[in-house]
Each structure stands twice: as structure tokens, then as C-alpha cells.
Design an enzyme around this catalytic site. Sequence first.
Site, PDB file in Angstrom:
ATOM      1  N   HIS A 195       0.771  -1.307  -0.047  1.00 33.15           N
ATOM      2  CA  HIS A 195       0.078   0.068   0.036  1.00 33.15           C
ATOM      3  C   HIS A 195       0.754   1.252   0.027  1.00 33.15           C
ATOM      4  O   HIS A 195       0.488   2.000  -0.707  1.00 33.15           O
ATOM      5  CB  HIS A 195      -0.983  -0.189   1.318  1.00 33.15           C
ATOM      6  CG  HIS A 195      -2.062  -0.807   1.010  1.00 33.15           C
ATOM      7  ND1 HIS A 195      -3.026  -1.299   1.899  1.00 33.15           N
ATOM      8  CD2 HIS A 195      -2.891  -1.359  -0.074  1.00 33.15           C
ATOM      9  CE1 HIS A 195      -3.872  -2.074   1.418  1.00 33.15           C
ATOM     10  NE2 HIS A 195      -4.018  -2.016   0.233  1.00 33.15           N
ATOM     11  N   ARG A 338     -12.993 -13.131 -16.719  1.00 34.05           N
ATOM     12  CA  ARG A 338     -12.570 -14.323 -15.844  1.00 34.05           C
ATOM     13  C   ARG A 338     -13.687 -14.305 -14.742  1.00 34.05           C
ATOM     14  O   ARG A 338     -14.094 -13.593 -13.999  1.00 34.05           O
ATOM     15  CB  ARG A 338     -11.355 -14.153 -15.218  1.00 34.05           C
ATOM     16  CG  ARG A 338     -10.650 -15.132 -14.640  1.00 34.05           C
ATOM     17  CD  ARG A 338      -9.411 -14.904 -14.162  1.00 34.05           C
ATOM     18  NE  ARG A 338      -9.229 -14.054 -12.956  1.00 34.05           N
ATOM     19  CZ  ARG A 338      -7.809 -13.885 -12.505  1.00 34.05           C
ATOM     20  NH1 ARG A 338      -6.981 -14.122 -12.617  1.00 34.05           N
ATOM     21  NH2 ARG A 338      -8.023 -12.828 -11.339  1.00 34.05           N
ATOM     22  N   GLU A 437      -2.391 -21.531 -16.635  1.00 31.67           N
ATOM     23  CA  GLU A 437      -1.603 -21.063 -15.703  1.00 31.67           C
ATOM     24  C   GLU A 437      -0.950 -22.271 -14.932  1.00 31.67           C
ATOM     25  O   GLU A 437      -0.543 -22.092 -13.652  1.00 31.67           O
ATOM     26  CB  GLU A 437      -2.054 -19.991 -14.848  1.00 31.67           C
ATOM     27  CG  GLU A 437      -3.685 -20.492 -14.444  1.00 31.67           C
ATOM     28  CD  GLU A 437      -4.547 -19.336 -13.916  1.00 31.67           C
ATOM     29  OE1 GLU A 437      -3.728 -18.384 -13.407  1.00 31.67           O
ATOM     30  OE2 GLU A 437      -5.705 -19.444 -13.865  1.00 31.67           O
ATOM     31  N   ASN A 460       1.849 -15.387 -14.186  1.00 32.85           N
ATOM     32  CA  ASN A 460       2.100 -15.213 -12.727  1.00 32.85           C
ATOM     33  C   ASN A 460       2.074 -16.596 -12.191  1.00 32.85           C
ATOM     34  O   ASN A 460       3.076 -17.141 -11.293  1.00 32.85           O
ATOM     35  CB  ASN A 460       1.275 -14.380 -12.164  1.00 32.85           C
ATOM     36  CG  ASN A 460       1.427 -12.757 -12.691  1.00 32.85           C
ATOM     37  OD1 ASN A 460       1.963 -12.449 -13.584  1.00 32.85           O
ATOM     38  ND2 ASN A 460       0.067 -12.110 -12.456  1.00 32.85           N
ATOM     39  N   ASP A 461       0.950 -17.227 -12.245  1.00 32.95           N
ATOM     40  CA  ASP A 461       0.765 -18.586 -11.782  1.00 32.95           C
ATOM     41  C   ASP A 461       1.675 -19.821 -12.313  1.00 32.95           C
ATOM     42  O   ASP A 461       2.224 -20.571 -11.757  1.00 32.95           O
ATOM     43  CB  ASP A 461      -0.778 -19.100 -11.526  1.00 32.95           C
ATOM     44  CG  ASP A 461      -1.224 -18.543 -10.378  1.00 32.95           C
ATOM     45  OD1 ASP A 461      -0.549 -18.231  -9.311  1.00 32.95           O
ATOM     46  OD2 ASP A 461      -2.648 -18.562 -10.161  1.00 32.95           O
ATOM     47  N   ARG A 471       5.321 -16.336  -5.453  1.00 32.70           N
ATOM     48  CA  ARG A 471       5.469 -14.964  -6.016  1.00 32.70           C
ATOM     49  C   ARG A 471       5.214 -13.981  -4.977  1.00 32.70           C
ATOM     50  O   ARG A 471       5.832 -12.733  -5.228  1.00 32.70           O
ATOM     51  CB  ARG A 471       4.637 -14.818  -7.230  1.00 32.70           C
ATOM     52  CG  ARG A 471       3.117 -14.905  -6.824  1.00 32.70           C
ATOM     53  CD  ARG A 471       2.180 -14.488  -8.076  1.00 32.70           C
ATOM     54  NE  ARG A 471       0.701 -14.393  -7.651  1.00 32.70           N
ATOM     55  CZ  ARG A 471      -0.049 -15.154  -7.917  1.00 32.70           C
ATOM     56  NH1 ARG A 471       0.059 -16.177  -8.723  1.00 32.70           N
ATOM     57  NH2 ARG A 471      -1.393 -14.955  -7.580  1.00 32.70           N
ATOM     58  N   CYS A 508      -1.833 -12.721 -20.354  1.00 31.33           N
ATOM     59  CA  CYS A 508      -2.353 -11.563 -19.604  1.00 31.33           C
ATOM     60  C   CYS A 508      -1.583 -11.581 -18.021  1.00 31.33           C
ATOM     61  O   CYS A 508      -2.109 -10.821 -17.294  1.00 31.33           O
ATOM     62  CB  CYS A 508      -3.998 -11.921 -19.401  1.00 31.33           C
ATOM     63  SG  CYS A 508      -4.318 -13.419 -18.477  1.00 31.33           S
TER      64      CYS A 508
END
Length: 607
Positions: A195, A338, A437, A460-461, A471, A508
Amino acid sequence: MTERRLRGIGVSPGTALAPAIVVRFEFPEVTDRSIGPDEVEAEIARLRQAIAEVSAELEDLRGKVLERAGPEESGIFDAQILMVQDPDFLAGVEFLIRKNLLSAETAFEFKALEARELWAGTGSSILRERLTDLTATHRRVLHRLTGRQDPEWWAGDLGGEVIIVARELSPGLTVQLDREHVVGLVSEEGTRTSHAAILAHSLGIPAVMGVTGALDRIRSGATVLLDGLSGRLILDPTPDEIYQAQALSSRRHRLDLELETAASGPTVTPDGHPLAVLANVDLPEELDAALRHGAEGVGLLRTEFLVTGRTEVPTEDEQAEYFARVAEAFRPGPVVIRTFDLGGDKFPSAFRTSPEPNPFLGWRSIRVCLDEPEIFRPQLRAILRAARGRNVRLMLPLVTTVEEVRAVRALLVEERAELARRGQPAVDELPVGVMIETPAAVILADRLAAECDFFSVGTNDLTQYTLAVDRGNARLAARFQPHHPAVLAQLRHVLDVGHARGLEVSLCGEMASEPLWAILLAGLGFRTLSVAPPSLPLIKWVLRTVPLAAAREGAARALALDTAAEVEATLLEVTRAHIDLRLLGLRDALPGERGGASLRERSAPDS
């Protein structure tokens, strides 16, 4: 002799040159104190008063952030307010006061340390990422209860421009910093998705996080040259190093002006090959940015925000209205929706599930949807309704079996019939695709291709599962390598299968938002990339600058290499012939950098 060059994760671009101020934020020292039975109600009242005052402080900060940064950033403090008002946590504190006759601060500290230990040890990367927020809110309350000044309100006698150095930076501290005097931020903890990093970026403060040993290696008063793009620091820079950094900053500024025009129009390589650059959209607030930055559609419309943090599941009508609004905004471009990617670290408060020892290998994504039809069926009906007359596609996350795709198709038939029974218009044919993924999906790609209409690779996955690298673990950031030969071989296989079957294959994952890897992906054969909205102008500019022939050459060479380092070196060589790498923060981002790792270190968010 202190090392002059340090490296971290660049989380907010920009160059800063100023003396460092090292600050240390710690929990206040709490003296264990018991109370008498007649003091219990007074201590509980004191606790509740502290909670009310801290809640008011956070509401005030929320208003400031709303004014200075925007609604998405101000939502950070909604989460902190929920943390400080957590009824289960406060009930535990009051129990200790009543049953153990502990003072409010002693009981609160006990529960706070317990909660921190629980969050730090969880398998959830999101909870670990938000540990800084939890610590900051608990620290505020303890300072109230002990009657001490909260160090987050620290301002100091700055006197001039400074760079703040701390172990970790909370959102509360970041938003209160005087931008006129605080020109840079450095922290030992934190990643690009923390954040504080998001706020620093929104407020335009250059920042570098994840700088190991920063408190020990940087002394207060030392002059620091900070590059928030590359994540490099130079201590006590020479006049020549300062001059080179300022010249580079000026060139980057000119590039920023070029990117404003790069956002408009189609993406065509210098040798005439069209590419499609779409947007990944997580929240409704990101739609305007995606449109403004020239997205040609939405390659990944995440839907989890519709349920996470809510006490009830959204209605079918609510979802249908949102999906239709997005599709209309990007018409005639595609919008790939998705289905709920719940589980792992994203569960709605509308229903509870027992904790899992390894949530990312557990009950998540399509598994949750198929097991919870009361949540999944209304979403399918909403998508069928929104897709009528619009370019909408349905994408299934974390597919590992052919049966999962067949089960969803069967549900679509049933829900289309249900809508017909109601007399509600719905699309006759809805393109259904899967996210590739997992290694299982890669191996089954030819079989999955027979069951679906398109593929979209979530790197990513795929990287996480292929390399067995969490990750969200900062200690493993250097090992999270989407350009690893094992990952590249899988990407090539998926492309070969998809093209042989006549399927569109897009990507993506966060990999597409990195300039170097966007070039690699184009060279491998991807013609559609979907990236984070802020990355759209840069990725479009890069793809318009590097010829596809050069990208193909680099990709062909990369596929024959043995290590991720060799792949990176090859792509740097290819890119260097067309782009000054320093403009991208890839190498020589600060004067004197030679060799070694050159790619910006980044922590990938959920795909």
C-alpha cells in the site's frame, strides 16, 4: 568502507538527490500492568475510546488521500479502519481485560503480537503483504493507550529536501509526508504492490523498497542519489554521477511526453506487423485509465472485487449491469471476463471456509466455482445477458482438467435455458476460453483446445507453479523468473498448439507489462498482450520501436539457452540496438552500473 551502491525494488519512478533521514518506527514499550476487578469497565472504556480516536484519525487520512490521490488509493484506509475495528480481535482484547485483569495496553499488545505472528506465518501472500497495515494500525492504538505521540505523525525539522529511510513505510506515514521536502523514500521491507508503494506512486514520490540492510548501511545526513525506476541507490555520489543522473532524468521526461501520444492509435511494429495491446482491469476505477491509455479491449476483467470484502454475494442484475457497462465502454474491442478466482488469499466474507495449510494448492478458482453453484450460476447468467450484442468472452481460471471445461459448458446450457424460461435475452453462442497457468494445462493444451475457443496464458501462476516459487515471497523475488527456460518452453508449446487448432492465444500475466519481456513475447508469437493500465503507453511505444524481426531473432535464440540469465542477456542485446536501456531502468539506470542483473526487480500481483 560502506558500500556506495545499493539495490532494491523500484516502486515509484523518478530521480531524487538529497540527504537521508533515517527513522525507526517501533511498537511503544508497554509495561505489563494488572488491574483490580473494579477497574475493568474503566479499562474497557479506555480501549474503546482509543479505537474511536484512531478510527477518526484514519477517516481523516482517508479524506486527505481521496483529495490528493483518488478513490482507489483512499480505499487503502477503508481496510485499515476495518482492521482497527475488527470485532473478533477487540472481543479477544476485552476478554483478557475481564478474565485476566490486564490493563488495556497490556491486553492489546498481547493480541496484537499474536495477530502479527499469525499473519506473518500464513500461506497467504496478500496477508503477508498487508502486515505493514496491520502493524501500523496496532501501533497507533498502543500509542494512544500509552499516552505517547504516534511516530507516524513524525515530521521532524526537515529544513530542506530529504530522503526518508526506514525499515518499513506505512500508508499513513506516506500520505502525510510533505511532498515539498520529502523527495524520496527508501525502505528495507515492502514490494511494488504494498500500500505504501501504491501511495508513493500516486503522490509522485520516487521510492525504492526491499533495500536489504538500508538502516545499517545508510547514515542520517549522507547524500543519496535514488532512482525509483531501476531501484538503484548511490551514497555520496560524485559530481559526475549526479550530472549523468540528471541528464538521464531529463531524457526520461522527454520519453514520458512521447508516451502520451503513444497511447493513441493501433500498435504496429516498425516492420509493419499489427499487435493488439489490451488491459488487465481489476477494479471499476481502472476503466478510465485503460481507455485513456489506449487499451484496445480488456484481456482480463477480474471479478473478485464484486465479492471480496462484502457481506453478501452480488446479485445477478448487479453483475450483468457491470459487465455490460465495461463491454460498451470498449466496443468493438473484446472484453474477456474471468470467472471468480476465489480461494488462495481471496475469499469473500459472505461465506467462510476453514484455513488451508497451502491455499495456493488448495480449494481455489474454478474448483470453488464448480463446488459453489449458488455463487457461480448467477455469474454465468449475468455474463450470458451482458454478452448479447457485445464482444464478450468467458475465461476460466486455473483449469487443470478437461472435465472442468465440460462442466462449465454444461452449466452454460442450463443457465441459458433458465434465462429463456424467464424471458430474458441472452447470447446464443458465448466464446469460452481457459487460462493456461499450470503445467497440467500446458501438457493438456491439445485436449483443452478441443473443448474451448481461445487460450490466455497467466504467467504469474504458471511461473509460480513451474518453478515452485511463491511469487509473494520477497526473499525469492530474484528466483521468480517468467523468462526461465522451463517457462519459455511451455509458452512456445501453448502457442504451437493454439495456432495449429486455429485458436487465438493471448497473454495476460504481469510478464507482458515488462518492456523486455513484451518484446520476447512478441518474438515468440503472441499477437495479443494484456497489461496493467499504467503500463499501456510504455508497452505500446516499445512494440512500435523494436522490429518484430529483431524480436523473433531474440526469441529464437532465447529458446535455445540454458539459464534465465542468458535469456535476459540476449533480450538486452536485442533491445539495446533500438532503445536506450537506461530509459527503461534496465541497465545503467544510475551512472557507473556495469554488468550484473539489469532487469528491474518486481513483485507480481495476482494474474
